[in-house]
Design an enzyme around this catalytic site. Structure first.
Site, short mmCIF file in Angstrom:
data_model
loop_
_atom_site.label_atom_id
_atom_site.label_comp_id
_atom_site.label_asym_id
_atom_site.label_seq_id
_atom_site.Cartn_x
_atom_site.Cartn_y
_atom_site.Cartn_z
CE LYS A 1 -4.38 -1.74 1.77
NZ LYS A 1 -5.39 -1.71 2.85
NE ARG B 1 -7.93 -8.43 1.26
CZ ARG B 1 -7.72 -7.55 0.27
NH1 ARG B 1 -6.80 -6.60 0.40
NH2 ARG B 1 -8.42 -7.62 -0.86
#
Length: 267
Positions: free
Chosen positions: A214, A248
């Protein structure tokens, strides 16, 4: 949830932020599923609607078509694999469960974007991952103002939200919490939240950490999602250290190895 495990991201979308996570067509999906299974994923998370900042809307029908294509391949190639469906729409959950049976629901809105989601999950008795976010994927990055520090905001949000889930009939053992790294949070807020992740764990529910590749990693390093694997591994370890039980990720093998080393370290 008694020990950490890895959730593999599989985006059946053309526009997710990390290009290598996108799969389109049966052959691409098969390849991704085989790799995730081989690398040791415990769950495959299938999404048909990109939640990147500013993402375009996708119709419920198209989202269900994409997700169904992914779930079908997982069921065929790895019948025992746990499947998670990344959606905020109750109709998508209904459609998948009607055809394939129970799945985990991974909802970026914790039921805030579809009033039917929480009753549907309760009625179908499904495991439910509730994530913290303000707004929706189009507006969330304009909604980063908080009255207090971000960790207090997220923890208090879940105290109230969990009460709502329980009142609606979702069983306590079916609830998993996701702090929502990158969703309605600035780069600095993401790191404050990461530093205080243990406070969310202390609520007593399993916590999912989803920070794979991210912007909190690649923007901080001045690189790109393609160059954010090492940063992901480093921050995943910190999430495990503070008590997260699901990672995740896009890169399953590296995350599985991190979990193995973390377990050895703790022993």
């Amino acid at each position: 949830m008694s020990s950490p495990c890895v959730m593999a991201i599989m985006n059946v979308t053309p526009d997710s932020f990390y290009s290598k996570s996108r799969v389109e067509g049966e052959s691409d999906i098969e390849s991704r599923v085989r790799q995730a299974v081989s690398d040791g994923a415990a769950i495959i998370d299938i999404g048909g609607y990109s939640s990147r900042p500013g993402a375009d809307d996708v119709s419920p029908e198209e989202e269900l078509r994409r997700v169904t294509e992914g779930v079908e391949v997982v069921c065929r190639l790895s019948p025992d694999m746990k499947i998670s469906v990344d959606t905020f729409r109750a109709s998508v959950v209904e459609g998948v469960v009607a055809r394939f049976g129970k799945v985990i629901v991974n909802d970026i809105s914790a039921g805030e974007l579809d009033a039917e989601m929480i009753p549907t999950v309760a009625r179908l008795d499904l495991p439910y991952i509730a994530m913290h976010m303000k707004g929706d994927p189009k507006t969330m990055q304009s909604l980063t103002g908080y009255e207090r520090d971000i960790t207090s905001e997220v923890v208090d949000y879940f105290r109230h939200r969990v009460a709502t889930l329980l009142e609606a009939g979702i069983r306590r053992e079916n609830i998993i919490l996701d702090p929502g790294f990158g969703f309605a949070k600035t780069l600095e807020q993401n790191y404050v939240l990461l530093k205080g992740l243990h406070r969310l764990v202390e609520l007593g529910y399993p916590v999912l950490a989803g920070l794979s590749r991210k912007s909190m990693i690649y923007k901080a390093l001045g690189t790109s999602p393609e160059e954010a694997l090492a940063g992901t591994v480093a921050l995943d370890w910190e999430c495990l250290r503070q008590g997260a039980v699901i990672l995740r990720v896009h890169d399953v093998r590296e995350a599985v190895e991190s979990v193995r080393l973390f377990n050895i370290f703790n022993r």
